[in-house]
Design a protein around this motif. Structure first.
Motif, short mmCIF file in Angstrom:
data_model
loop_
_atom_site.label_atom_id
_atom_site.label_comp_id
_atom_site.label_asym_id
_atom_site.label_seq_id
_atom_site.Cartn_x
_atom_site.Cartn_y
_atom_site.Cartn_z
N PRO A 34 0.80 -1.23 0.00
CA PRO A 34 0.00 0.00 0.00
C PRO A 34 0.83 1.28 0.00
O PRO A 34 0.42 2.28 -0.54
N ASP A 35 2.01 1.24 0.62
CA ASP A 35 2.81 2.47 0.72
C ASP A 35 3.98 2.50 -0.26
O ASP A 35 4.80 3.39 -0.19
N GLY A 36 4.08 1.55 -1.17
CA GLY A 36 5.21 1.51 -2.09
C GLY A 36 4.78 1.81 -3.52
O GLY A 36 3.62 2.09 -3.79
N PRO A 37 5.74 1.78 -4.43
CA PRO A 37 5.43 2.05 -5.83
C PRO A 37 4.48 0.99 -6.39
O PRO A 37 4.54 -0.17 -6.01
N SER A 38 3.61 1.40 -7.28
CA SER A 38 2.69 0.46 -7.90
C SER A 38 3.19 0.08 -9.28
O SER A 38 4.11 0.69 -9.82
N GLN A 39 2.56 -0.93 -9.86
CA GLN A 39 2.95 -1.38 -11.19
C GLN A 39 2.82 -0.26 -12.22
O GLN A 39 3.62 -0.16 -13.13
N VAL A 41 3.42 2.81 -11.84
CA VAL A 41 4.55 3.74 -11.72
C VAL A 41 5.73 3.25 -12.54
O VAL A 41 6.51 4.03 -13.06
N PHE A 42 5.85 1.94 -12.73
CA PHE A 42 6.96 1.39 -13.49
C PHE A 42 6.85 1.70 -14.98
O PHE A 42 7.75 1.39 -15.73
N GLN A 43 5.77 2.33 -15.41
CA GLN A 43 5.63 2.66 -16.82
C GLN A 43 6.46 3.89 -17.23
O GLN A 43 6.79 4.04 -18.38
N VAL A 44 6.78 4.76 -16.32
CA VAL A 44 7.68 5.90 -16.51
C VAL A 44 7.35 6.71 -17.76
O VAL A 44 8.11 6.76 -18.71
N LEU A 53 9.92 6.62 -8.68
CA LEU A 53 10.72 5.39 -8.61
C LEU A 53 12.03 5.64 -7.88
O LEU A 53 12.46 4.82 -7.06
N CYS A 54 12.67 6.75 -8.19
CA CYS A 54 13.97 7.07 -7.59
C CYS A 54 13.86 7.39 -6.10
O CYS A 54 14.83 7.25 -5.36
N GLU A 55 12.67 7.80 -5.65
CA GLU A 55 12.44 8.11 -4.23
C GLU A 55 12.05 6.88 -3.41
O GLU A 55 11.91 6.98 -2.20
N THR A 62 9.34 -4.53 -3.90
CA THR A 62 8.91 -3.58 -4.93
C THR A 62 9.73 -2.30 -4.84
O THR A 62 10.10 -1.72 -5.86
N GLY A 63 10.02 -1.85 -3.63
CA GLY A 63 10.86 -0.67 -3.46
C GLY A 63 12.26 -0.88 -4.01
O GLY A 63 12.83 0.00 -4.66
N ILE A 64 12.80 -2.05 -3.76
CA ILE A 64 14.13 -2.39 -4.30
C ILE A 64 14.08 -2.41 -5.82
O ILE A 64 14.95 -1.85 -6.49
N ALA A 65 13.04 -3.04 -6.38
CA ALA A 65 12.89 -3.08 -7.84
C ALA A 65 12.77 -1.68 -8.42
O ALA A 65 13.33 -1.37 -9.47
N ALA A 66 12.03 -0.80 -7.73
CA ALA A 66 11.86 0.57 -8.20
C ALA A 66 13.19 1.30 -8.25
O ALA A 66 13.50 1.99 -9.23
#
Length: 141
Positions: A34-39, A41-44, A53-55, A62-66
């Motif tokens: 709930p508090d991390g990047p969503s799928q 967001v990965f579309q950039v 993603l950088c934040e 998911t945060g690591i992947a971002a």
């Protein structure tokens, strides 16, 4: 000259596509907390998408992947700029200092610039990144 660029460009393109495929597959299988990047967001699509993603905080997969996506995007754009500038014998848009900042320092600077320049968040992500780099590391004549 085209032949010299073909191999580096093909390798960069293949690496980028492979990274995007792995990241997309990873994001689909792990879901987003709930508090991390969503799928999505990965579309950039915008500089703002890239900044989010950088934040990311690396306290979830998911945060690591971002963060890895952010770093990969930045490195790919930077290397592409270097190759094209050299191949076309054009003045680069930015000139990093010697020694160059670490990747973490450069990303932190980009995030700080983005926070101070909210009007840039709807620009394409590479444009936003290069505007930051050109302001932070201008080329001296």
């Amino acid at each position: 000259m085209t032949m010299r660029l073909a191999a580096p460009f093909a390798a960069l393109l293949a690496a980028g596509l492979a990274s995007a495929a792995v990241t997309a597959a990873f994001a689909q299988t792990t879901g987003a907390p709930p508090d991390g990047p969503s799928q999505t967001v990965f579309q950039v699509r915008t500089t703002g998408d890239l900044v989010r993603l950088c934040e990311a905080v690396p306290n979830t997969t998911t945060g690591i992947a971002a963060l890895h996506f952010c770093h990969g995007f930045a490195v790919g754009a930077y290397q592409y700029h270097q190759i094209v500038s050299a191949a076309e014998n054009k003045r680069p848009l930015f000139c990093p200092p010697n020694p160059q900042p670490s990747r973490d320092e450069a990303i932190a600077g980009f995030i700080g610039w983005a926070q101070k320049n909210p009007s840039q968040m709807e620009t394409p992500p590479v444009e936003g990144m290069f505007r930051y780099l050109a302001q932070r590391y201008p080329c001296r004549a």
